[in-house]
Motif scaffolding. Structure first.
Motif, PDB file in Angstrom:
ATOM      1  N   ASP A 292      -0.424 -21.304   7.616  1.00  0.00           N
ATOM      2  CA  ASP A 292      -1.606 -21.038   8.432  1.00  0.00           C
ATOM      3  C   ASP A 292      -1.478 -19.768   9.278  1.00  0.00           C
ATOM      4  N   GLY A 293      -0.352 -19.550   9.883  1.00  0.00           N
ATOM      5  CA  GLY A 293      -0.188 -18.430  10.800  1.00  0.00           C
ATOM      6  C   GLY A 293       0.007 -17.079  10.147  1.00  0.00           C
TER       7      GLY A 293
ATOM      8  N   LYS B  50      -2.799 -13.854  10.017  1.00  0.00           N
ATOM      9  CA  LYS B  50      -3.043 -12.925  11.123  1.00  0.00           C
ATOM     10  C   LYS B  50      -2.158 -11.678  11.036  1.00  0.00           C
ATOM     11  N   ILE B  51      -1.055 -11.759  10.305  1.00  0.00           N
ATOM     12  CA  ILE B  51      -0.110 -10.636  10.294  1.00  0.00           C
ATOM     13  C   ILE B  51      -0.695  -9.402   9.610  1.00  0.00           C
ATOM     14  N   PRO B  52      -1.173  -9.491   8.358  1.00  0.00           N
ATOM     15  CA  PRO B  52      -1.738  -8.288   7.726  1.00  0.00           C
ATOM     16  C   PRO B  52      -2.926  -7.719   8.506  1.00  0.00           C
ATOM     17  N   TRP B  53      -3.797  -8.596   9.021  1.00  0.00           N
ATOM     18  CA  TRP B  53      -4.951  -8.134   9.784  1.00  0.00           C
ATOM     19  C   TRP B  53      -4.505  -7.369  11.028  1.00  0.00           C
ATOM     20  N   ASN B  54      -3.535  -7.930  11.748  1.00  0.00           N
ATOM     21  CA  ASN B  54      -3.056  -7.272  12.960  1.00  0.00           C
ATOM     22  C   ASN B  54      -2.331  -5.967  12.648  1.00  0.00           C
ATOM     23  N   CYS B  55      -1.643  -5.905  11.516  1.00  0.00           N
ATOM     24  CA  CYS B  55      -0.997  -4.650  11.120  1.00  0.00           C
ATOM     25  C   CYS B  55      -2.039  -3.566  10.892  1.00  0.00           C
ATOM     26  N   GLU B  56      -3.103  -3.920  10.194  1.00  0.00           N
ATOM     27  CA  GLU B  56      -4.177  -2.955   9.950  1.00  0.00           C
ATOM     28  C   GLU B  56      -4.822  -2.513  11.261  1.00  0.00           C
ATOM     29  N   GLN B  57      -5.069  -3.454  12.160  1.00  0.00           N
ATOM     30  CA  GLN B  57      -5.687  -3.119  13.443  1.00  0.00           C
ATOM     31  C   GLN B  57      -4.771  -2.245  14.285  1.00  0.00           C
TER      32      GLN B  57
ATOM     33  N   CYS C 279       5.168 -16.644  13.394  1.00  0.00           N
ATOM     34  CA  CYS C 279       5.111 -16.975  11.964  1.00  0.00           C
ATOM     35  C   CYS C 279       6.369 -17.664  11.453  1.00  0.00           C
ATOM     36  N   CYS C 280       7.476 -17.566  12.147  1.00  0.00           N
ATOM     37  CA  CYS C 280       8.722 -18.152  11.654  1.00  0.00           C
ATOM     38  C   CYS C 280       9.077 -19.463  12.335  1.00  0.00           C
ATOM     39  N   ILE C 281       8.194 -19.999  13.128  1.00  0.00           N
ATOM     40  CA  ILE C 281       8.461 -21.263  13.809  1.00  0.00           C
ATOM     41  C   ILE C 281       8.019 -22.406  12.912  1.00  0.00           C
TER      42      ILE C 281
END
Length: 78
Positions: free
Chosen positions: A13-14, A17-24, A38-40
């Motif tokens: 689920d988490g 957000k990573i690719p989107w936040n990288c692009e932003q 993301c690793c929890i």
């Protein structure tokens, strides 16, 4: 890391957000992005509790003593 493991992580689920936040971050001119969830493994209450306490402690200590870094990295730094 094995391809199967990487694919499994990308389905969590988490992860979305990573690719989107990288692009932003790139659009906003940042070179770095901090991701702390993301690793929890939220299936483990002990790991989740330890992670929350650790993050709280890190943010608390760094709010008291903000880091000095180039403005290009973090807009909130001194």
């Amino acid at each position: 890391m094995a391809v199967e493991e990487r694919d499994e992580i990308r389905q969590r689920d988490g992860y979305g957000k990573i690719p989107w936040n990288c692009e932003q971050a790139q659009k906003d001119g940042y070179e770095w992005l901090w991701v702390n969830t993301c690793c929890i493994d939220k299936r483990s209450s002990a790991e989740l509790s330890e992670a929350i306490n650790s993050m709280y402690r890190w943010y608390y200590e760094n709010a008291m003593h903000p880091p000095r870094c180039p403005r290009s990295m973090f807009s909130h730094c001194e």
